[in-house]
Design a protein around this motif. Structure first.
Motif, mmCIF file in Angstrom:
data_model
loop_
_atom_site.group_PDB
_atom_site.id
_atom_site.type_symbol
_atom_site.label_atom_id
_atom_site.label_comp_id
_atom_site.label_asym_id
_atom_site.label_seq_id
_atom_site.Cartn_x
_atom_site.Cartn_y
_atom_site.Cartn_z
ATOM 1 N N TYR A 154 -65.085 49.948 26.135
ATOM 2 C CA TYR A 154 -63.821 50.491 25.636
ATOM 3 C C TYR A 154 -63.157 49.416 24.785
ATOM 4 C CZ TYR A 154 -59.237 52.628 25.363
ATOM 5 O OH TYR A 154 -58.075 53.194 24.906
ATOM 6 N N LYS A 156 -59.796 48.646 22.922
ATOM 7 C CA LYS A 156 -58.426 49.114 22.810
ATOM 8 C C LYS A 156 -57.909 49.003 21.383
ATOM 9 C CE LYS A 156 -56.424 44.670 24.256
ATOM 10 N NZ LYS A 156 -55.512 44.021 25.230
ATOM 11 N N GLU A 157 -58.490 48.024 20.607
ATOM 12 C CA GLU A 157 -58.027 47.914 19.226
ATOM 13 C C GLU A 157 -58.456 49.100 18.377
ATOM 14 O OE1 GLU A 157 -61.884 45.540 19.624
ATOM 15 O OE2 GLU A 157 -60.017 45.904 20.740
ATOM 16 N N ASN A 159 -58.957 52.041 20.051
ATOM 17 C CA ASN A 159 -58.466 53.197 20.803
ATOM 18 C C ASN A 159 -59.582 54.206 21.043
ATOM 19 O OD1 ASN A 159 -56.534 54.593 22.219
ATOM 20 N ND2 ASN A 159 -55.874 55.803 20.463
ATOM 21 N N LYS A 182 -63.486 59.721 21.357
ATOM 22 C CA LYS A 182 -62.133 59.817 21.892
ATOM 23 C C LYS A 182 -62.182 60.041 23.405
ATOM 24 C CE LYS A 182 -59.695 59.389 18.112
ATOM 25 N NZ LYS A 182 -58.760 58.240 17.949
ATOM 26 N N GLU A 183 -61.059 59.828 24.066
ATOM 27 C CA GLU A 183 -61.023 59.944 25.525
ATOM 28 C C GLU A 183 -61.325 61.359 25.990
ATOM 29 O OE1 GLU A 183 -57.076 58.715 26.178
ATOM 30 O OE2 GLU A 183 -57.437 56.610 25.673
ATOM 31 N N PHE A 211 -57.747 53.725 29.881
ATOM 32 C CA PHE A 211 -57.142 54.928 29.289
ATOM 33 C C PHE A 211 -56.905 55.923 30.411
ATOM 34 C CE2 PHE A 211 -61.697 55.396 29.112
ATOM 35 C CZ PHE A 211 -61.945 56.679 29.566
ATOM 36 N N LYS A 218 -52.212 49.168 27.439
ATOM 37 C CA LYS A 218 -53.650 48.949 27.575
ATOM 38 C C LYS A 218 -53.892 47.561 28.159
ATOM 39 C CE LYS A 218 -54.560 52.904 25.586
ATOM 40 N NZ LYS A 218 -55.109 54.031 26.337
#
Length: 563
Positions: A154, A156-157, A159, A182-183, A211, A218
């Motif tokens: 994952y 985070k930068e 997303n 995407k999540e 997430f 985050k």
């Protein structure tokens, strides 16, 4: 021991007033019991709701973990299928020829595999980017997260979640492909609107937030090792599960306020019910309390204001039908009896005063009588008439013991002395008609018996047993201890009578004195002691008295030999 302890506790309670005990029993004790029951129910309900919440949360976590794992496997299969296409190999082995690149780009855009991806990056064997379908601003800034055959990461930068797979051709690594998702590609629940009461999140192996439904920053650390999770000043219950095939965890956070909201509502409702019940209980308890305390208090007030002159005014008015009413009735009956006793005592006191006056007056007569007897006694001595002198002296002693001495009990020795005085008087009349033999044991001389118990028996023997024309007529009086009792026998060798049954109802022995003896023995000593009469014609009569062995008024049966 338990009975003794109960008695001690009851004695302690008796040190407390009835009013305090009733208040404690009807109000304080039920209130304490109600509070204890409320606390127990509240604690039990809270534990039950928390347990049900944990079960529900655990079930939700298991469902999300299973869905996440299934989507992960699906995407891995799709990535494997994508990497197995020949055009991917051509792209990596052609050194970026324009025609091959054009065909790869077209294939990548039109390919239905890797559903839900938002980015696709192709690396050569040197981990250099040779294709990136992201915008120009994002191209070139994505590095390989791992060199494993296939791995998840994952970022985070960016997303997003990235799946990286090694591409092998003829057992040699020719490149890598990385797909970004995407999540929502794993579970729609992660894209739903977040709720502060119930949140499903994903954390990494270091418990950092990746997430989910929470609006946490985050990378925020979530301490799931504790019983309660505190995040942003709020407490959460949590349940977690490791995602199979990954080092991520699915965590469900449920706000403690949300969990306890129901029990708090129940608590408030119970509190209101408790207040209502308490008020009702207080009203009923007060009614019951006064129904018990007021009648008892009325009795107490009546007892405190008792007046000997008018006890009727102190009677209690009680119209109930319970035990207190019965107590009031008994109290009123007692007052009536006391009123009667007061009148009786007053009458007896008046009679006693009159009797005392009569006794004072009567003391003059014995004094005059004894002076007269003494004068006759001295006259008989002067005239040298010894029998008359002895008779008058004996009569004086006998009357003095009868009239002056008011003691009901005398020693055996004193009673024998009275008998001797009586016989002296009788000899003035009968002369030497009979002889008297006394056989009194030393150990019974000081035994206590009723006064004038023997004289009526001696009188009957003298009057009815002896004949004037017979000689050697003897009256025998014997006293001894036998089997712990005092045994007195008065016998004669006179005429006797035919009825040998143990009765004193014979006409010859039916005098008031004999009947008086039997009745006095029965009243003073009880049925255990008696008078027995044995008689035989021409041989004589024996009267036996069985009395308690007493010295100085105390029964003494120790050390008495059977005779």
């Amino acid at each position: 021991m338990m009975v003794h302890d109960m008695k001690q506790r009851r004695k302690l309670l008796r040190n407390v007033s009835i009013r305090s005990r009733l208040l404690f029993g009807f109000i304080a004790l039920p209130l304490v019991v109600m509070i204890i029951c409320f606390l127990l129910y509240y604690n039990f309900s809270m534990q039950m709701i928390i347990s049900k919440n944990q079960e529900s949360s655990q079930h939700s976590v298991e469902m999300v973990e299973e869905l996440f794992h299934l989507n992960m496997e699906r995407l891995e299969d799709q990535m494997t299928e994508f990497c197995a296409q020949g055009i991917v190999y051509d792209m990596l082995l052609s050194d970026g020829e324009s025609s091959v690149r054009k065909n790869f780009v077209a294939y990548a855009k039109m390919n239905m595999n890797l559903n839900g991806r938002n980015r696709l990056v192709l690396f050569n064997e040197k981990q250099e980017v040779i294709y990136d379908d992201a915008g120009e601003k994002e191209q070139g800034n994505l590095s390989l997260p791992s060199t494993l055959d296939i791995s998840w990461a994952y970022k985070k930068e960016h997303n997003g979640i990235f799946l990286t797979k090694r591409i092998v051709y003829h057992n040699e690594t020719i490149g890598y492909v990385c797909g970004g998702f995407k999540e929502g590609a794993f579970s729609p629940s992660f894209t739903n609107a977040s709720s502060i009461s119930n949140m499903m999140i994903i954390i990494d192996k270091d418990n950092h937030y990746l997430f989910g439904q929470a609006a946490f920053p985050k990378g925020k650390n979530i301490q799931i090792s504790q019983d309660m999770v505190n995040v942003n000043g709020k407490s959460y219950y949590h349940e977690s599960k490791q995602i199979e095939g990954m080092d991520w965890k699915v965590v469900n956070l449920v706000s403690s306020e949300y969990v306890l909201q129901e029990i708090h509502s129940t608590r408030n409702m119970l509190f209101l019910y408790g207040v209502a019940i308490l008020i009702l209980e207080a009203i009923l308890s007060t009614i019951v309390y006064h129904s018990i305390y007021d009648p008892i208090h009325n009795i107490l007030v009546s007892m405190r204001k008792l007046d000997e002159t008018n006890l009727i005014s102190s009677q209690v008015e009680d119209n109930g039908k319970d035990e207190v009413h019965e107590l009031s009735e008994n109290f009123n009956d007692l007052l009536n009896r006391v009123q009667e006793l007061v009148k009786t005592v007053a009458l007896e006191q008046e009679q006693k005063r009159e009797t005392q006056l009569q006794l004072l007056q009567a003391q003059i007569n014995p004094h005059f009588l004894f002076n007269t007897l003494n004068t006759l006694h001295y006259l008989a001595i002067l005239n040298e008439d010894n029998p008359v002198s002895e008779g008058i002296s004996a009569l004086s002693k006998l009357l003095r013991n009868t009239i002056v001495d008011s003691n009901e009990y005398v020693d055996v020795e004193e009673e024998i002395e009275n008998v001797k005085n009586y016989i002296i008087i009788q000899k003035l009349r009968y002369g030497d008609l009979f002889e008297t033999v006394y056989n009194i044991d030393e150990d019974v001389r000081h035994c206590r018996i009723l006064k004038f118990l023997l004289q009526p028996i001696v009188e009957n023997s003298i009057l009815h047993a002896f004949e004037e024309d017979r000689e050697h007529q003897i009256l025998t009086i014997r006293a001894q201890a036998e089997k712990g009792c005092l045994k007195i026998e008065i016998g004669d060798n006179g005429k006797g009578f035919q009825e040998v049954e143990q009765s004193y109802t014979n006409k010859k022995l039916s005098g008031i004195g004999i009947m008086n003896i039997q009745e006095r023995i029965r009243l003073m000593y009880g049925d255990k002691y008696s008078m027995n009469i044995q008689s035989e014609v021409n041989k004589g009569t024996i009267v036996t008295l069985l009395l308690p062995y007493r010295k100085g008024g105390i029964t003494d049966v120790q050390g008495i030999d059977s005779r």
